[in-house]
Motif scaffolding. Structure first.
Motif, PDB file in Angstrom:
ATOM      1  N   ASP A  72      -3.677   8.935   7.915  1.00  0.00           N
ATOM      2  CA  ASP A  72      -5.121   8.748   7.813  1.00  0.00           C
ATOM      3  C   ASP A  72      -5.729   8.543   9.206  1.00  0.00           C
ATOM      4  O   ASP A  72      -5.095   7.997  10.120  1.00  0.00           O
ATOM      5  CB  ASP A  72      -5.444   7.564   6.907  1.00  0.00           C
ATOM      6  N   HIS A 111      -1.971   5.001   9.360  1.00  0.00           N
ATOM      7  CA  HIS A 111      -1.019   4.155   8.633  1.00  0.00           C
ATOM      8  C   HIS A 111      -0.594   4.811   7.311  1.00  0.00           C
ATOM      9  O   HIS A 111       0.584   4.785   6.960  1.00  0.00           O
ATOM     10  CB  HIS A 111      -1.698   2.806   8.385  1.00  0.00           C
ATOM     11  N   TYR A 112      -1.572   5.402   6.602  1.00  0.00           N
ATOM     12  CA  TYR A 112      -1.313   5.954   5.278  1.00  0.00           C
ATOM     13  C   TYR A 112      -1.137   7.472   5.335  1.00  0.00           C
ATOM     14  O   TYR A 112      -1.800   8.168   6.102  1.00  0.00           O
ATOM     15  CB  TYR A 112      -2.445   5.601   4.315  1.00  0.00           C
ATOM     16  N   PRO A 160      -0.850  10.493  -2.765  1.00  0.00           N
ATOM     17  CA  PRO A 160      -2.046   9.865  -2.186  1.00  0.00           C
ATOM     18  C   PRO A 160      -3.314  10.240  -2.954  1.00  0.00           C
ATOM     19  O   PRO A 160      -3.432  11.374  -3.450  1.00  0.00           O
ATOM     20  CB  PRO A 160      -2.065  10.426  -0.763  1.00  0.00           C
ATOM     21  N   PRO A 216      -2.606   4.830  -2.323  1.00  0.00           N
ATOM     22  CA  PRO A 216      -2.263   4.945  -0.903  1.00  0.00           C
ATOM     23  C   PRO A 216      -0.791   4.610  -0.692  1.00  0.00           C
ATOM     24  O   PRO A 216      -0.234   3.731  -1.359  1.00  0.00           O
ATOM     25  CB  PRO A 216      -3.173   3.901  -0.231  1.00  0.00           C
ATOM     26  N   TYR A 217      -0.166   5.307   0.227  1.00  0.00           N
ATOM     27  CA  TYR A 217       1.255   5.109   0.508  1.00  0.00           C
ATOM     28  C   TYR A 217       1.438   5.189   2.018  1.00  0.00           C
ATOM     29  O   TYR A 217       1.152   6.225   2.637  1.00  0.00           O
ATOM     30  CB  TYR A 217       2.079   6.181  -0.203  1.00  0.00           C
ATOM     31  N   SER A 218       1.888   4.117   2.621  1.00  0.00           N
ATOM     32  CA  SER A 218       2.002   4.077   4.072  1.00  0.00           C
ATOM     33  C   SER A 218       3.269   4.764   4.548  1.00  0.00           C
ATOM     34  O   SER A 218       4.275   4.829   3.828  1.00  0.00           O
ATOM     35  CB  SER A 218       1.979   2.631   4.568  1.00  0.00           C
TER      36      SER A 218
END
Length: 365
Positions: free
Chosen positions: A231, A236-237, A258, A288-290
């Protein structure tokens, strides 16, 4: 002709089409996106007049004034979908109405005149009818269709164009994979972003792909097949790959991708996978997935599989993830069962060899 939902297409046959023998030779090993059919669709738009002058004509270069708006202000959108040869010799399309809807959404974001859904669908059908002999009969082949639209007004000034040209061209293609489906390696970009909130990430416009090319080149330099973008705000994501959406399969059988927040292209294959997974009883999450969580889950074994999806490759397993600090593998780098089962289900529906409970396949011929 008028600017309504439907138009009558004038058919202007190519006076010098490719011979049957040459076409047959080309279809033996077409590759991807290098060979094109004899014809194309063109439809014009003018402010106050609407869409008009719909034609199927010989594929040829497009005359363009140096001051044509698209060359300076990049008002341009496109779509991609495939036509398949049915078992009885007919031709089908997979979810063309979804492509038509997304084409309109892209047009709205780029301040362009929308192509009516029926006109979009008719343009595909008319081109397929004329060039039906170009649809591969090979079970791994298909006819890749590329509808696109650009600002054709001749002017220098920052404003939406008052004229547009809508076209459809077609390219017979073979299997995207040589030697079968194999897990790909991906490079996580830390220096470049694909899209930001409020930008054009959800539109299928050429600028998004142009912005991804330097990062894709970086991925190739590091021995990877594709780039992964994070992002733009926090870096981070996970957002998406350079040209595909991404999914994760966990040890509890759940599936995560996502969420669509405006920076990710709403992929038609993505949405189809979500619905197929739900049909199969899987728990499906859009969250969301980091990148840090991706690393941790892969190393702990919680993450069992990851895959990318899109029109060209359908579903592609991800085996190795690499960034400037190192790399990690997912399930020893092998293609996972859930990934391959979903791929088999989707390909079966697309090619008419499996049940189609959602009515996704549209018969053209």
């Amino acid at each position: 002709m008028n600017g309504g939902e439907t138009l009558d297409f004038e058919i202007r046959p190519n006076p010098a089409p490719v011979s049957a023998a040459e076409r047959s030779a080309l279809l033996t090993n077409p590759g991807f996106g290098r060979i094109f059919t004899d014809h194309m669709v063109t439809v014009r738009y003018a402010e106050g007049k609407g869409w008009y002058d719909a034609r199927v004509e010989a594929r040829a270069p497009i005359p363009m004034d140096p001051a044509t708006a698209v060359l300076h202000y990049a008002q341009e959108i496109f779509e991609g979908l495939k036509a398949y040869r049915a078992a009885d010799g007919g031709v089908t399309l997979f979810r063309p109405d979804a492509n038509a809807d997304r084409f309109q959404q892209s047009a709205a974001r780029m301040a362009m005149a929308p192509v009516p859904q029926q006109l979009f669908l008719d343009a595909l059908s008319e081109l397929i009818r004329v060039d039906r002999d170009w649809v591969p009969s090979d079970p791994e082949g298909s006819l890749y269709l590329r509808p696109f639209q650009y600002a054709s007004e001749v002017f220098l000034g920052v404003k939406p164009s008052s004229e547009y040209l809508f076209l459809v061209i077609a390219s017979p293609v073979g299997s995207y994979f040589k030697g079968g489906v194999k897990p790909v390696s991906v490079w996580v970009s830390r220096d470049y972003t694909r899209a930001a909130p409020g930008g054009t990430g959800a539109a299928k416009c050429g600028g998004n792909y142009a912005a991804s090319l330097v990062a894709q080149a970086e991925a190739i330099e590091h021995g990877c097949d594709q780039v992964v973008f994070l992002d733009a705000v926090e870096q981070h994501y996970v957002d998406e790959l350079g040209g595909m959406n991404v999914f994760y399969v966990f040890d509890d059988g759940s599936l995560l991708t996502p969420p669509l927040t405006g920076t990710i292209l709403p992929g038609i294959t993505r949405e189809s996978v979500l619905r197929l997974a739900g049909d199969q009883g899987m728990t499906v999450r859009e969250e969301p997935y980091s990148y840090e969580q991706w690393q941790a889950d892969a190393r702990s074994g919680r993450l069992r599989e990851a895959f990318a999806c899109g029109t060209a490759a359908v579903i592609t397993p991800i085996g190795v993830v690499r960034d400037r600090d190192g790399e990690f593998t997912i399930a020893d780098g092998a293609a996972g069962k859930v990934t391959m089962d979903l791929r088999e289900s989707l390909v079966g529906i697309q090619r008419g060899t499996a049940a189609d409970p959602h009515g996704w396949v549209h018969r053209v011929l």
